[in-house]
Design a protein around this motif. Structure first.
Motif, short mmCIF file in Angstrom:
data_model
loop_
_atom_site.label_atom_id
_atom_site.label_comp_id
_atom_site.label_asym_id
_atom_site.label_seq_id
_atom_site.Cartn_x
_atom_site.Cartn_y
_atom_site.Cartn_z
N ARG A 103 90.03 44.57 -16.72
CA ARG A 103 90.11 43.73 -15.53
C ARG A 103 90.64 44.50 -14.31
O ARG A 103 90.51 44.04 -13.18
N LEU A 104 91.24 45.66 -14.54
CA LEU A 104 91.77 46.46 -13.43
C LEU A 104 90.80 47.58 -13.09
O LEU A 104 90.46 48.41 -13.94
N PRO A 152 105.62 39.60 -14.29
CA PRO A 152 105.17 39.06 -15.57
C PRO A 152 106.00 39.62 -16.72
O PRO A 152 106.69 40.65 -16.57
N ALA A 153 105.93 38.97 -17.86
CA ALA A 153 106.64 39.44 -19.06
C ALA A 153 105.76 40.41 -19.85
O ALA A 153 105.68 40.33 -21.09
N VAL A 188 111.03 49.97 -25.18
CA VAL A 188 110.07 48.98 -24.71
C VAL A 188 110.83 47.83 -24.05
O VAL A 188 111.79 47.31 -24.62
N PHE A 189 110.40 47.48 -22.84
CA PHE A 189 110.94 46.34 -22.11
C PHE A 189 109.79 45.38 -21.82
O PHE A 189 108.63 45.78 -21.82
N THR A 190 110.11 44.13 -21.51
CA THR A 190 109.14 43.34 -20.76
C THR A 190 109.37 43.69 -19.29
O THR A 190 110.47 44.08 -18.90
N LEU A 191 108.33 43.56 -18.48
CA LEU A 191 108.44 44.01 -17.10
C LEU A 191 109.49 43.20 -16.33
O LEU A 191 110.22 43.77 -15.51
N PHE A 217 100.15 44.09 -13.14
CA PHE A 217 100.33 44.09 -14.59
C PHE A 217 100.12 42.71 -15.21
O PHE A 217 100.16 42.58 -16.44
N ALA A 218 99.87 41.70 -14.37
CA ALA A 218 99.49 40.40 -14.91
C ALA A 218 98.14 40.47 -15.62
O ALA A 218 97.83 39.61 -16.46
#
Length: 244
Positions: A103-104, A152-153, A188-191, A217-218
């Protein structure tokens, strides 16, 4: 070995040049400022003369659909010049999970760059990295105002530019992989979580609002840009880097 570094004056390229030089190689940085233009091909063949390898860490000036033409044109020019000069190894820096985010436009363009390299006549290596620590502030700025940052997460596994450059230099000095090496940060993180960690470190009192429609990043689904089990994990941790 003489190694040309295209994009050698930028964030990653300048560190690749330093790392290669420290290892005893003749690393030569090239960019538009030194008279080498990958888009037009100007100065490119001369820059690759006598090189055993070439590193390409140049980037498209935009993240939109125009990036497809940029990477198509620059890879065609690079592979032609490398073939003419008998360069035995082309190294390209790409993105972990790049083929999983169609999609990007920018991710599709980087996937195209990889495909052109794989189909070309010159032995190659692809180093795929996760998002750089140094770009986190810019990511936050895309969807921020004076009071909030909307993120976003999306799971993200950031990495220090210095760790990326060290790996690219190591690969460039070695034998062609004829394949891909993934590298990623240790955590690792969520954004949205990463945003909160970053703002706290900067004593920034804005609030992070979780919004799964916010920003580039959505468009990422699931763990698409998280490194797999075969990835190399870099030593630098984001929280340590923030406080260093």
């Amino acid at each position: 070995m003489k190694i040309a570094v295209l994009g050698g004056t930028g964030l990653i390229g300048s560190q690749v040049v330093q790392d290669l030089a420290a290892a005893g190689h003749d690393a030569v940085p090239h960019s538009q400022s030194t008279g080498v233009d990958l888009v037009t091909g100007e100065g490119l063949s001369a820059a690759l003369a006598g090189c055993g390898a070439v590193v390409n860490v140049t980037n498209s000036p935009t993240f939109d659909e125009a990036s497809l033409d940029f990477f198509r044109t620059t890879m065609d020019n690079l592979l032609t010049a490398a073939g003419e000069q008998g360069v035995g190894h082309v190294v390209v820096l790409s993105i972990v999970g790049v083929e999983q985010v169609p999609r990007l436009d920018y991710y599709r363009a980087k996937a195209l760059q990889e495909d052109l390299l794989k189909a070309g006549p010159v032995p190659y290596s692809i180093v795929r990295a996760t998002q750089f620590f140094e770009f986190v502030d810019a990511v936050l700025a895309w969807t921020a105002d004076e009071e909030t940052v909307r993120l976003p997460a999306t799971p993200i596994q950031p990495i220090a530019a210095a760790d990326v450059a060290a790996t690219v230099a190591e690969v460039a000095a070695g034998r062609p992989l004829q394949g891909t090496l993934d590298i990623a940060g240790a955590d690792v993180f969520t954004l949205d979580e990463l945003g909160r960690v970053t703002l706290a470190a900067h004593d920034d009192e804005r609030t992070v609002v979780t919004d799964d429609t916010a920003g580039m990043f959505a468009a990422v689904r699931g763990d698409a840009i998280i490194a797999g089990p075969d990835a190399r994990i870099a030593p630098t941790r984001y929280r340590d880097w923030l406080t260093a």
